[in-house]
Design a protein around this motif. Structure first.
Motif, PDB file in Angstrom:
ATOM      1  N   ARG A  68       0.834  -1.208   0.000  1.00 61.65           N
ATOM      2  CA  ARG A  68       0.000   0.000   0.000  1.00 61.65           C
ATOM      3  C   ARG A  68       0.868   1.257   0.000  1.00 61.65           C
ATOM      4  N   ALA A  69       1.975   1.207   0.745  1.00 59.62           N
ATOM      5  CA  ALA A  69       2.882   2.352   0.762  1.00 59.62           C
ATOM      6  C   ALA A  69       3.495   2.585  -0.620  1.00 59.62           C
ATOM      7  N   ARG A  70       3.936   1.501  -1.280  1.00 53.08           N
ATOM      8  CA  ARG A  70       4.522   1.641  -2.621  1.00 53.08           C
ATOM      9  C   ARG A  70       3.522   2.250  -3.591  1.00 53.08           C
ATOM     10  N   ALA A  71       2.287   1.821  -3.519  1.00 48.40           N
ATOM     11  CA  ALA A  71       1.266   2.340  -4.429  1.00 48.40           C
ATOM     12  C   ALA A  71       1.054   3.836  -4.230  1.00 48.40           C
ATOM     13  N   ALA A  72       1.300   4.299  -3.014  1.00 44.47           N
ATOM     14  CA  ALA A  72       1.135   5.724  -2.715  1.00 44.47           C
ATOM     15  C   ALA A  72       2.438   6.500  -2.858  1.00 44.47           C
ATOM     16  N   GLY A  73       3.498   5.814  -3.288  1.00 47.37           N
ATOM     17  CA  GLY A  73       4.779   6.480  -3.455  1.00 47.37           C
ATOM     18  C   GLY A  73       5.551   6.671  -2.171  1.00 47.37           C
ATOM     19  N   LEU A  74       5.235   5.885  -1.151  1.00 51.88           N
ATOM     20  CA  LEU A  74       5.907   6.000   0.149  1.00 51.88           C
ATOM     21  C   LEU A  74       6.772   4.772   0.405  1.00 51.88           C
ATOM     22  N   GLY A  75       7.743   4.932   1.283  1.00 55.06           N
ATOM     23  CA  GLY A  75       8.595   3.831   1.688  1.00 55.06           C
ATOM     24  C   GLY A  75       8.446   3.537   3.169  1.00 55.06           C
ATOM     25  N   LEU A  76       9.168   2.506   3.628  1.00 55.10           N
ATOM     26  CA  LEU A  76       9.140   2.101   5.037  1.00 55.10           C
ATOM     27  C   LEU A  76      10.549   2.121   5.612  1.00 55.10           C
ATOM     28  N   VAL A  77      10.668   2.628   6.820  1.00 53.58           N
ATOM     29  CA  VAL A  77      11.900   2.589   7.608  1.00 53.58           C
ATOM     30  C   VAL A  77      11.584   1.818   8.876  1.00 53.58           C
ATOM     31  N   ALA A  78      12.454   0.888   9.262  1.00 52.20           N
ATOM     32  CA  ALA A  78      12.199   0.072  10.450  1.00 52.20           C
ATOM     33  C   ALA A  78      13.274   0.288  11.500  1.00 52.20           C
ATOM     34  N   ASP A  79      12.849   0.200  12.740  1.00 50.08           N
ATOM     35  CA  ASP A  79      13.726   0.313  13.906  1.00 50.08           C
ATOM     36  C   ASP A  79      14.332  -1.058  14.193  1.00 50.08           C
ATOM     37  N   VAL A  80      15.657  -1.133  14.280  1.00 48.54           N
ATOM     38  CA  VAL A  80      16.369  -2.393  14.508  1.00 48.54           C
ATOM     39  C   VAL A  80      17.036  -2.345  15.878  1.00 48.54           C
ATOM     40  N   VAL A  81      16.926  -3.440  16.626  1.00 50.18           N
ATOM     41  CA  VAL A  81      17.466  -3.508  17.986  1.00 50.18           C
ATOM     42  C   VAL A  81      18.580  -4.557  18.017  1.00 50.18           C
ATOM     43  N   PRO A  82      19.827  -4.184  17.736  1.00 49.78           N
ATOM     44  CA  PRO A  82      20.895  -5.186  17.665  1.00 49.78           C
ATOM     45  C   PRO A  82      21.554  -5.494  18.997  1.00 49.78           C
ATOM     46  N   ASN A  83      21.373  -4.638  19.985  1.00 49.08           N
ATOM     47  CA  ASN A  83      22.143  -4.751  21.223  1.00 49.08           C
ATOM     48  C   ASN A  83      21.611  -5.782  22.201  1.00 49.08           C
ATOM     49  N   HIS A  84      20.291  -5.996  22.203  1.00 53.45           N
ATOM     50  CA  HIS A  84      19.715  -6.828  23.254  1.00 53.45           C
ATOM     51  C   HIS A  84      18.432  -7.495  22.795  1.00 53.45           C
ATOM     52  N   VAL A  85      18.025  -8.499  23.533  1.00 53.55           N
ATOM     53  CA  VAL A  85      16.745  -9.179  23.317  1.00 53.55           C
ATOM     54  C   VAL A  85      16.044  -9.328  24.660  1.00 53.55           C
ATOM     55  N   GLY A  86      14.736  -9.554  24.590  1.00 52.74           N
ATOM     56  CA  GLY A  86      13.975  -9.814  25.799  1.00 52.74           C
ATOM     57  C   GLY A  86      14.193 -11.238  26.272  1.00 52.74           C
ATOM     58  N   THR A  87      14.339 -11.410  27.562  1.00 52.59           N
ATOM     59  CA  THR A  87      14.527 -12.746  28.120  1.00 52.59           C
ATOM     60  C   THR A  87      13.178 -13.430  28.325  1.00 52.59           C
ATOM     61  N   GLY A  88      13.224 -14.698  28.677  1.00 55.87           N
ATOM     62  CA  GLY A  88      12.007 -15.431  28.985  1.00 55.87           C
ATOM     63  C   GLY A  88      11.779 -16.610  28.063  1.00 55.87           C
ATOM     64  N   ALA A  89      10.773 -17.401  28.389  1.00 52.52           N
ATOM     65  CA  ALA A  89      10.517 -18.645  27.674  1.00 52.52           C
ATOM     66  C   ALA A  89      10.115 -18.434  26.232  1.00 52.52           C
ATOM     67  N   HIS A  90       9.610 -17.242  25.891  1.00 53.88           N
ATOM     68  CA  HIS A  90       9.200 -16.983  24.520  1.00 53.88           C
ATOM     69  C   HIS A  90      10.384 -16.637  23.616  1.00 53.88           C
ATOM     70  N   ASN A  91      11.565 -16.541  24.195  1.00 49.38           N
ATOM     71  CA  ASN A  91      12.781 -16.313  23.411  1.00 49.38           C
ATOM     72  C   ASN A  91      13.484 -17.663  23.244  1.00 49.38           C
ATOM     73  N   PRO A  92      13.449 -18.265  22.053  1.00 46.08           N
ATOM     74  CA  PRO A  92      14.045 -19.599  21.883  1.00 46.08           C
ATOM     75  C   PRO A  92      15.526 -19.641  22.227  1.00 46.08           C
ATOM     76  N   LEU A  93      16.254 -18.568  21.934  1.00 45.54           N
ATOM     77  CA  LEU A  93      17.688 -18.548  22.225  1.00 45.54           C
ATOM     78  C   LEU A  93      17.943 -18.510  23.726  1.00 45.54           C
ATOM     79  N   TRP A  94      17.189 -17.675  24.428  1.00 47.21           N
ATOM     80  CA  TRP A  94      17.365 -17.574  25.877  1.00 47.21           C
ATOM     81  C   TRP A  94      16.983 -18.893  26.551  1.00 47.21           C
ATOM     82  N   ASP A  95      15.895 -19.483  26.097  1.00 51.42           N
ATOM     83  CA  ASP A  95      15.455 -20.745  26.672  1.00 51.42           C
ATOM     84  C   ASP A  95      16.522 -21.822  26.454  1.00 51.42           C
ATOM     85  N   ARG A  96      17.123 -21.803  25.273  1.00 52.66           N
ATOM     86  CA  ARG A  96      18.160 -22.798  24.978  1.00 52.66           C
ATOM     87  C   ARG A  96      19.415 -22.533  25.805  1.00 52.66           C
TER      88      ARG A  96
END
Length: 831
Positions: free
Chosen positions: A78-106
Motif C-alpha cells: 500500500r505504501a509503494r502504491a502511494a509512493g511511500l517507503g518504510l523505515v524500520a527500527d532495529v534492535v541489535p544490542n539486546h533481546v527480551g529474556t524469557g521462555a518466549h525467546n528460543p535462544l534464551w530458553d536454549r
C-alpha cells in the motif's frame, strides 16, 4: 550511502493500539501530509504483551502480535502504491529474556556448552560461590529459600514453573525425572521444608540459578540493556549472532519491503563501527541512521551511516527559545524550592557514583576483575589489589564527559578526540583518588589502546566503553534530569542542562556543519524517548522569557498550596524540589482549550508522572524501594491543587500564567516546525504531533492518536485554509498542521533545494529585533531557492501581548533577500 534518503519520515509507535494493518490505513493520510516514509518502531516478534517492541524475543519473525509477515507485506504494498517507503527500527544490542525467546530458553537449558551460549555476553565464572557455569537470573520476588519452601517453585510438564514464568530443565534432569516417575517425585508440600530437598537438588544441577531480584544488580552475570534484567545483551560482534539476528531484517531490505533502517542504542555494542560497516555491506548501503546521543560539541564517529536520529538537532533548535539572560532568576527560583546550589556537573558526578555502586555494581566489579588480571601482566603495575583497580576504574568512568569512546585497537589507533577525552578523564579521576597514580596512568594507556593488543587488553577496552554508555544514560538521563530542576525544558536527551540558550549564529553553525557532514541525517524534536513532548518542552522554555513573573508566582504557589502538602516522618510530601518539578510540568501540560481545567484523565496522567519522576530522582522514593506513603501523598497533592474548589486561587493563577506561556510556545512551536522541515537533514514527525502535543515521558507519549480527526482537519485545510482565521483559532492546533503540511510539501516540490546536494546560506537581518530572527536560504544548483524565516525568543517581541507577533510588532526589522519574485508558500501571496 548508496541509497536515496527519505524526504521526510513519520514515526509510528506500533503496539496494541496500532498494528501493521492499522498503519496501512494511514498511508493515504501521511502521503497527503507530505512525508515520504513511514518510520516504524520495532517490527520483529517481541515478548508477549510488549507495548513498545524493544524487547525482541525472536528476531527471525515479524511480530505476530502486529499482524505478522502478511500484514507487513500488505503495508509495504500500500505504501509503494502511494509512493511511500518504510523505515524500520532495529534492535541489535539486546533481546527480551524469557521462555518466549528460543535462544534464551536454549541458553538456560544447555548452558555454557550449548550453541546459544555464543549469543549472550555471560561471565561463566562469577564470584558467587556455587554459580560457576551458571546464568544468574534475578527475578524471584523473595529470597530463594522462602520461594522454595512455600511452594512457588514447582515442576510441571518437564519445566520449572514460577508464577507466570517458565524455565527449561537440562536434558539430564528431564531424563532423571522420567526415571523417578515425573514431577510428583520432586515437588514438595508448601510449608513443609523437609519435602523440598529433591527439588532443590534438581535446581542445583541446572545451568542457571534463580535469585531474589534485589540481589540482581550485585550478582547478575550477563550484560544487560542498562540495568534491566529482562533485556539481555547480545554478542552481535560474532558473525553467527549477527547473521541469525539480522537475517529477517536484511531480507526485508533485500526484497524492497524496507527502504531504511534506524539502529537502536549502538553504544551498547562492543564494536559499533565494525557492526555498522558489516550492516552497510550486507544491506547494500540502505539509508541508515543511528540512535547515537552526542554530547554538545561531540562529532559523530566516521561510520557508514547517514547521521543520527536527531537528538542533536532537538537541542540545537530548543536553544533558540530559551532565554540565557534568565539563568540567574531561574536559579534563584530553584533555590527557593530547596535546591542546594550544587552545580549540574557536580550532580552528574554524584549520580554516576550512585549508579556504579548500585544499578551497575556487578558490571563494574566484573570489569575491575578483568583490569586486575591485565595489570598482572605488566611488571610496572602488578603490585595493586582489586580495590585499587575498582577505585581507578570507577573514578575514570565517572570522569568521562561523553557517553563512550570508540577505541578499537584492532582497527587502528584511537581517534585524537577519543584519546584526548580519555586523557582528560584520567587526570580528573586521579585527583583525590585512593588508587596509585601509576595505575591511573596505566589505565589511560590501556583505554587508549596503547598498553597491549591481546584478547585480555582488548576486552577491558571494549567493556569499559560499553559500561560508560550505560552509566551515562542511567546517571544523567534517568537520574540527574529529575534532580537538576532549574528549567526542565533543557533536561533533554543529549542536552546540557548546565547551559541555557543558543544564538542564531550558533544554530546556523550547527546547520552548516550538518550540510557538510550529514546532509541526510534525521532531524527530530520528539521521539519515544524524549523526556517531554515538543510543545510541553516549549511551554516550559517560555518560562525563561517570563522569569521574574515565574519566580514570583512559583513562590506564591508554594504558600498557597501548603494545605495540600502531607507531613511525614521523612519530611514533607511532596518535598519542595518535587513540588517545583510539578509546577513546571503543570505549565507544560495545562489544557489550551476551554474550559481550561485539569479533568480526570489529565489528573491521572500527572499522578503517574509524579511517581515516575520521583522514583527516577531516587531521593524520597525509588523503583527498588518505593515509599508508598510518599507516593500516595504525591497523588493527593496533585488532586488537591488541581481542584478549583479546594485550591481556587492556585488554579486561577496557574491558568493565567500557563496561558501566557502557551502564547509564546505556540509561536515557538510553529517556528520549530518550520525549522525542522527546512534545515539540512531529514525531518521526522512523531505520531500525533501535527497538532499541539501535551505528552510527557514514556509511556505517556505512546497514548493512542486520533488519526481520524487529523485526517479530517487536513482535508479541510486543503479545501481552503485562511491564515488569519487559523491564527485566531490557534489553540485548536490546526495552524500547526497547516504550517507542517505546507512545509513538508515544499520539500516535496523543491527537492533540489533541501536534498543532500542543497546549499545552506544564513540570511542577515537588520532592525530593532534583528537578534530575534532566524533566517536562511536552501539553494539548488539550478537557482531555485527556499527561504525560511522564523522568530527566536518570540516572547520579547510579543512584549506581553497574548497574540502572535505579526506586522507592526516587528517595527523596522527586515531580512535581506535576493532580488526577484518570491512566493509565500503558506498564503500563496507573491512579493
Amino acid at each position: 550511502m548508496t541509497a536515496s534518503p527519505p524526504r521526510a519520515t513519520y514515526r509510528l509507535q506500533l503496539g496494541p493500539d496500532l498494528d501493521l494493518a492499522a498503519a496501512a490505513g494511514l498511508v493515504d493520510y501521511l502521503g497527503d501530509l507530505g512525508v515520504s516514509h513511514l518510520y516504524l518502531s520495532p517490527i520483529l516478534a517481541a515478548r508477549p504483551g510488549s507495548a513498545h517492541g524493544y524487547d525482541v524475543a525472536d528476531p527471525t519473525r515479524v511480530s505476530p502480535a502486529l499482524g505478522g509477515e502478511s500484514a507487513l507485506q500488505a503495508l509495504a504494498a500500500r505504501a509503494r502504491a502511494a509512493g511511500l517507503g518504510l523505515v524500520a527500527d532495529v534492535v541489535p544490542n539486546h533481546v527480551g529474556t524469557g521462555a518466549h525467546n528460543p535462544l534464551w530458553d536454549r541458553l538456560l537449558a544447555e548452558g555454557r556448552a550449548g550453541e546459544a551460549a555464543r549469543f549472550f555476553d555471560v561471565d561463566w565464572d562469577p564470584p558467587l560461590p556455587g554459580a560457576a557455569g551458571k546464568v544468574i537470573v534475578p527475578l524471584l520476588a523473595a529470597p530463594y529459600g522462602v520461594v522454595l519452601y512455600r511452594g512457588d517453585l514447582t515442576i510441571r510438564d518437564d519445566r520449572l514453573r514460577y508464577h507466570d514464568h517458565s524455565f527449561p530443565l537440562s536434558a539430564e534432569s528431564r531424563a532423571q525425572l522420567r526415571r523417578l516417575g515425573g514431577a510428583a517425585a520432586v515437588n514438595g508440600r508448601p510449608g513443609r521444608r523437609e519435602t523440598w530437598s529433591r527439588l532443590h537438588a534438581l535446581l542445583e544441577r541446572q545451568h542457571y540459578r534463580l535469585v531474589h531480584w534485589r540481589a540482581g544488580d550485585a550478582l547478575v552475570n550477563y550484560r544487560r540493556f542498562f540495568a534491566i534484567n529482562e533485556l539481555a545483551g547480545l554478542r552481535v560482534e560474532d558473525d553467527v549472532v549477527f547473521d541469525h539476528t539480522h537475517e529477517r531484517i536484511l531480507a526485508l531490505v533485500g526484497d524492497g519491503t524496507l527502504q531504511g533502517l534506524r539502529i537502536d542504542h549502538p553504544d551498547g555494542l562492543r564494536h559499533p563501527g565494525r557492526y555498522l560497516q558489516r550492516l552497510a555491506q550486507r544491506s547494500g548501503g540502505v539509508w541508515t541512521v543511528v540512535e547515537k546521543i552526542l554530547h554538545p560539541g561531540e562529532a559523530l564517529a566516521d561510520w557508514p551511516v547517514a547521521g543520527t536520529t536527531g537528538y542533536d538537532f532537538c537541542n540545537a533548535v530548543l536553544g533558540l527559545f530559551v532565554d540565557p539572560d534568565a539563568a540567574a532568576t531561574l536559579a534563584a527560583t530553584d533555590r527557593a524550592f530547596g535546591a542546594a546550589g550544587v552545580g549540574y556537573a557536580a550532580q552528574v558526578t554524584a549520580a554516576k557514583r550512585e549508579v556504579l555502586a548500585n544499578d551497575l555494581a556487578a558490571d563494574t566489579r566484573r570489569l575491575a576483575a578483568r583490569l586486575w588480571a591485565v595489570t598482572q601482566t605488566h611488571p610496572e603495575v602488578r603490585d595493586v589489589d582489586d580495590r585499587a583497580c575498582l577505585e581507578a576504574l570507577s573514578r575514570t568512568l565517572v570522569a568521562l564527559d561523553v557517553y563512550r569512546t570508540y577505541v578499537d585497537p584492532d582497527s587502528g589507533p584511537a581517534r585524537p578526540d577519543d584519546s584526548a577525552r580519555i586523557d582528560a578523564a584520567v587526570v580528573r579521576a586521579a585527583d583525590g583518588s585512593l588508587a596509585p597514580a601509576f595505575l591511573h596512568r596505566f589505565l589511560g594507556e590501556l583505554l587508549s589502546g596503547r598498553a597491549g593488543r591481546d584478547a585480555a587488553h582488548l576486552d577491558v577496552v571494549a567493556r569499559f566503553q560499553q559500561l560508560s554508555g550505560a552509566l551515562t544514560a542511567k546517571g544523567v538521563e534517568d537520574t540527574v534530569f529529575y534532580r537538576y530542576l532549574r528549567l526542565l525544558a533543557v533536561n533533554e536527551v543529549g542536552g546540557d542542562p548546565g547551559r541555557l540558550g543558543r544564538s542564531a549564529q550558533e544554530f546556523h553553525a550547527f546547520n552548516a556543519a550538518n550540510t557538510g557532514r550529514h546532509p541526510a541525517g534525521m532531524l527530530s524534536t520528539a521521539t519515544h524517548d524524549t523526556k517531554r513532548g515538543e510543545d510541553v518542552r516549549l511551554r516550559i522554555a517560555a518560562l525563561s522569557e517570563l522569569a521574574p513573573r515565574w519566580h514570583a508566582q512559583a513562590r506564591r504557589w508554594r504558600q498557597l498550596n501548603r494545605h495540600a502538602v502531607t507531613a511525614t516522618g521523612a519530611g514533607p510530601a511532596p518535598d519542595p524540589q518535587t513540588e517545583y518539578l510539578l509546577y513546571q510540568t503543570l505549565v507544560g501540560v495545562w489544557p489550551l482549550q476551554p474550559p481550561g481545567r485539569a479533568g480526570p484523565a489529565l489528573r491521572e496522567r500527572l499522578r503517574v508522572y509524579a511517581v515516575k519522576a520521583a522514583r527516577e530522582a531516587g531521593l524520597r522514593t525509588s523503583w527498588t524501594d518505593p515509599d508508598e506513603g510518599f507516593e500516595r501523598a504525591l497523588g493527593t497533592f496533585v488532586d488537591t491543587v488541581l481542584d478549583p474548589d479546594r485550591s481556587p486561587a492556585f488554579v486561577q493563577a496557574l491558568a493565567r500564567l500557563a496561558a501566557d506561556a502557551a502564547e509564546i510556545a505556540m509561536v515557538a512551536g510553529l517556528a520549530q516546525t518550520l525549522l525542522r522541515c527546512t534545515s539540512p537533514g531529514v525531518p521526522d514527525q512523531y505520531q500525533g504531533n501535527e497538532l499541539w502535543d501535551d505528552s510527557l515521558v514514556d509511556p505517556d507519549n505512546r497514548r493512542p492518536v486520533d488519526f481520524a480527526a487529523r485526517r479530517r482537519l487536513l482535508a479541510a485545510l486543503d479545501r481552503g485554509g485562511d491564515a488569519a482565521e487559523l491564527l485566531a483559532a490557534r489553540r485548536d492546533g490546526r495552524v500547526k498542521l497547516w504550517v507542517l503540511s505546507r512545509a513538508l510539501r515544499a520539500r516535496r516540490d523543491h527537492p533540489s533545494c533541501v536534498g543532500p546536494a542543497g546549499g545552506y546560506r544564513p540570511l542577515a537581518a537588520g532592525g530593532r529585533w534583528a537578534d530575534h530572527v532566524v533566517a536562511f536560504a536552501r539553494t539548488a544548483p539550478d537557482g531555485d531557492a527556499l527561504v525560511a524565516v522564523t522568530p527566536r525568543l518570540p516572547g520579547r517581541v510579543m512584549r506581553g501581548r497574548p497574540q502572535p507577533p505579526l506586522g507592526d510588532a516587528w517595527a523596522d526589522t527586515a531580512v535581506e533577500l535576493d532580488a526577484g519574485v518570491w512566493t509565500d508558500l503558506l498564503t500563496g501571496a507573491r512579493h
